[in-house]
Design a protein around this motif. Structure first.
Motif, PDB file in Angstrom:
ATOM      1  N   THR A  67     -87.431  35.004 -47.620  1.00 28.06           N
ATOM      2  CA  THR A  67     -86.711  34.272 -48.666  1.00 28.06           C
ATOM      3  C   THR A  67     -85.563  35.112 -49.208  1.00 28.06           C
ATOM      4  N   ALA A  68     -85.866  36.421 -49.429  1.00 25.71           N
ATOM      5  CA  ALA A  68     -84.829  37.328 -49.928  1.00 25.71           C
ATOM      6  C   ALA A  68     -83.688  37.450 -48.919  1.00 25.71           C
ATOM      7  N   ARG A  69     -84.081  37.496 -47.611  1.00 20.75           N
ATOM      8  CA  ARG A  69     -83.053  37.584 -46.564  1.00 20.75           C
ATOM      9  C   ARG A  69     -82.159  36.352 -46.574  1.00 20.75           C
ATOM     10  N   LYS A  70     -82.802  35.176 -46.701  1.00 23.77           N
ATOM     11  CA  LYS A  70     -82.026  33.930 -46.746  1.00 23.77           C
ATOM     12  C   LYS A  70     -81.137  33.879 -47.985  1.00 23.77           C
ATOM     13  N   GLU A  71     -81.692  34.388 -49.096  1.00 21.84           N
ATOM     14  CA  GLU A  71     -80.892  34.416 -50.324  1.00 21.84           C
ATOM     15  C   GLU A  71     -79.696  35.342 -50.153  1.00 21.84           C
ATOM     16  N   ARG A  72     -79.951  36.502 -49.486  1.00 19.48           N
ATOM     17  CA  ARG A  72     -78.836  37.421 -49.230  1.00 19.48           C
ATOM     18  C   ARG A  72     -77.782  36.762 -48.343  1.00 19.48           C
ATOM     19  N   GLN A  73     -78.282  36.029 -47.320  1.00 19.95           N
ATOM     20  CA  GLN A  73     -77.358  35.331 -46.432  1.00 19.95           C
ATOM     21  C   GLN A  73     -76.529  34.307 -47.205  1.00 19.95           C
ATOM     22  N   GLN A  74     -77.220  33.588 -48.104  1.00 23.54           N
ATOM     23  CA  GLN A  74     -76.514  32.589 -48.902  1.00 23.54           C
ATOM     24  C   GLN A  74     -75.450  33.245 -49.773  1.00 23.54           C
ATOM     25  N   VAL A  75     -75.823  34.422 -50.334  1.00 26.94           N
ATOM     26  CA  VAL A  75     -74.850  35.148 -51.166  1.00 26.94           C
ATOM     27  C   VAL A  75     -73.666  35.583 -50.313  1.00 26.94           C
ATOM     28  N   ILE A  76     -73.985  36.078 -49.089  1.00 29.40           N
ATOM     29  CA  ILE A  76     -72.916  36.507 -48.177  1.00 29.40           C
ATOM     30  C   ILE A  76     -72.025  35.325 -47.819  1.00 29.40           C
TER      31      ILE A  76
END
Length: 651
Positions: free
Chosen positions: A425-434
């Protein structure tokens, strides 16, 4: 007569209790009819009566049994749950644990059938309670573990922590201090950030007791301090419980005594003995009294007061029938008389053994038998019992550890899965932020490019205006000022010279041409007419202008900016034609295509060789204008073969 009435009431009470607990409702045949609203109201009234505290337990059980019968007939699971929860609670209150266990199994089976994890957890927890009350500790631990497993899956951390407290208590009772400490530490993880400080304090207390038994006294005091620290104000004191706080202080004194810090321990016990709350609770009072007597004896083996305190505590415990306390008192007295009077020591050891059997405490039985063996030769029966209990205790602790180990593994696995899920989830959130920042970056770059493009157009427009002004200025200077000056000279020499009028007419036509090149025009419905007029105005006796299919273009669908650029571009071509080409024929063709508009210009002028073509300001302006609307400007020319140009732009 009075005695007869009392006996009759007693018999009726017993009969009702037996009636309520004898036959499970679960086994009865269900009637395939639903209850009317009146019948439903009647059974709900029965439930209300089962909650009346002033009624005898037997009557309350009778009412809840009637309610439960109706609940089964109604086929409403919510009512059945309600009835079973109430009945099991009343049976537990009446200490009819066997019957309570039967009905709780019904509750569990119904919840399992409905896949209702909430009631499965509640039923499992109840089974843990009733099996424990019934001294069936293995079953109790197993069902507590089941309740914990379900609560953990349901993410009910508060319930999970409280259940672990119950499990750790069983392990402590069985003498499995290593296991109880592990379970309690896990419980702390669930409760340390919750509002249930009573259960949290209980877990700290168990960890403290376990460390004390393992002779890790510094850790024992540390967790005892944690338990006491939770009662930091009047609100938290009520939450933790005054009696619990007194128990924690009692444990602290015992730890200090184990460290041979007898004065501090005696000080705490003396304070507790004088406490009014302790004095009102006989069970707690005798606990402190016997501990005080025992520690005084440890400090000074010749202290006569210690024997008095130990005997007083024993006497009170006999009167209140405190079996657990009697075991402790008799063990203390066994130790007290061990070197002074072996006969008395043996008597107290044997009494401790008998009470331990009543209490069903395997660890206490083993402790009492150990002193019996020390004081006299053990019989074969006692030796066999000692061995069997030792094995039974070891197996019970091993079984409990294995049961919880599996659940703990499942929980760790679930926790790891949750951590993986959180990481994902954190990875996806980071991706979304990116992605968000990338989009924002691209947007900002786009805005910057657009701004620079607009600035470039603005500069080009300024340059175009400047060039236009320069051309007008040049025209005024080259074509008008010189002519006007020449006319002025002629008029000075001879005002009647006939060439003066011809020269003035030529100046007028030149002025009109300059005005025509830079005048404004309309871009609305009249645009095609004005464009046609502008092109036709360059027609002279020596130059013929042919305009083809100008009306075939849907000029209304083209925005005003594009119309202005088309007008100025064609005007520039016409001006160049007039100045340089000397063409006799000019053809301008308009054509509509699927992607835009194509305008073809051709004249029969003198032309110019390709290698001699040098961009004039006019041609540069023409190409720049067309590019601003996403179009293209292509021209070709050869000496003696005229000039051709093709203008292409999107709609």
């Amino acid at each position: 007569m009075k005695l007869w009435r009392v006996d009759l009431f007693f018999i009726i009470t017993i009969a009702l209790l037996i009636l309520c607990s004898a036959k499970p409702i679960f086994g009865q045949t269900k009637v395939e009819t639903l209850l009317s609203s009146k019948q439903l109201e009647n059974i709900l009234q029965r439930y209300s009566l089962s909650n009346v505290d002033s009624l005898p337990l037997s009557m309350r059980l009778y009412h809840v049994s009637s309610f439960l019968e109706g609940a089964w007939l109604s086929k409403q699971d919510s009512l059945i749950y309600k009835g079973l929860m109430q009945k099991t609670w009343l049976l537990g209150k009446a200490k009819l644990y066997d019957s309570a266990i039967i009905y709780t199994h019904q509750l569990y089976d119904l919840a399992k059938q409905n896949r209702d994890t909430i009631y499965m957890a509640r039923a499992s927890n109840k089974l843990g309670i009733y099996y424990k009350k019934n001294n069936q500790l293995a079953n109790a631990f197993n069902y507590y573990n089941e309740a914990f497993r379900i609560s953990r899956i349901d993410k009910d951390t508060l319930k999970a922590g409280k259940i672990l407290l119950s499990m750790a208590n069983i392990q402590t009772f069985l003498g499995d201090y290593s296991g109880s400490k592990t379970t309690a530490v896990d419980g702390v993880k669930y409760l340390e950030h919750t509002s249930d400080i009573r259960s949290l304090a209980g877990l700290y207390h168990i960890i403290s007791v376990a460390n004390r038994q393992q002779k890790n006294y510094s850790e024992a005091l540390k967790y005892n301090g944690k338990a006491l620290a939770l009662a930091k104000d009047s609100v938290s004191v009520r939450a933790v419980g005054v009696n619990n706080i007194l128990i924690f202080k009692n444990t602290k004194a015992n730890i200090l005594a184990d460290q041979k810090n007898y004065k501090s321990a005696i000080s705490i016990f003396s304070e507790l003995v004088s406490n009014p709350i302790v004095q009102k609770d006989k069970k707690e009072y005798t606990r402190v009294l016997s501990n005080l007597g025992y520690v005084q004896w440890l400090e000074n083996k010749d202290n006569k007061n210690s024997e008095t305190l130990l005997l007083n505590a024993l006497d009170i415990r006999k009167k209140i029938n405190d079996i657990e306390g009697l075991v402790t008192s008799n063990i203390y007295l066994t130790k007290y008389y061990l070197d002074k009077n072996k006969t008395k020591a043996l008597q107290y050891a044997e009494t401790a053994y008998q009470n331990a059997k009543k209490w069903n405490s395997l660890t206490s039985i083993l402790k009492a038998l150990g002193y019996i063996f020390e004081l006299r030769e053990a019989t074969n029966k006692e030796a066999k019992e000692f061995k069997e209990i030792h094995i039974q205790l070891r197996e019970a602790n091993q079984s409990n550890r294995e049961i919880y180990a599996v659940t703990r593994y499942e929980n760790d696995k679930l926790t790891n899965e949750n951590l993986v899920l959180k990481a994902e989830t954190a990875r996806k959130e980071r991706q979304q932020v990116i992605y968000l920042f990338s989009t924002l970056f691209v947007f900002l770059i786009g805005v910057l490019v657009f701004y620079l493009y607009r600035q470039r157009l603005r500069r080009e427009k300024i340059r175009e205006v400047y060039n236009a002004e320069a051309r007008i200025s040049k025209k005024l200077h080259d074509e008008l000022a010189n002519d006007v000056y020449q006319v002025m000279i002629q008029m000075q020499n001879d005002q009647n010279d006939p060439e003066v009028l011809d020269k003035l007419e030529e100046i007028y036509h030149t002025t009109r041409d300059i005005s025509r090149e830079h005048n404004s025009f309309r871009t609305g419905e009249e645009y095609a007419t004005e464009l046609n007029g502008m092109l036709s105005s360059y027609s002279t006796n020596g130059t013929k202008i042919i305009i083809k299919d100008i009306d075939e273009i849907n000029w209304q669908a083209i925005n005003p900016e594009k119309k202005i650029i088309v007008h100025r571009t064609l005007q520039e071509l016409m001006v160049n034609m007039k100045k340089h080409s000397h063409a006799e024929l000019v053809a301008i063709t308009f054509k509509k295509t699927p992607k835009g508009v194509v305008i073809t210009y051709a004249d029969t002028g003198v032309g110019v060789a390709a290698e001699e073509i040098i961009y004039s300001n006019g041609l540069q302006n023409t190409e720049n204008r067309i590019k601003t609307i996403g179009g293209s400007f292509i021209f070709e020319s050869a000496k003696g073969k005229g000039f051709k140009a093709k203008i292409n732009f999107p709609n």
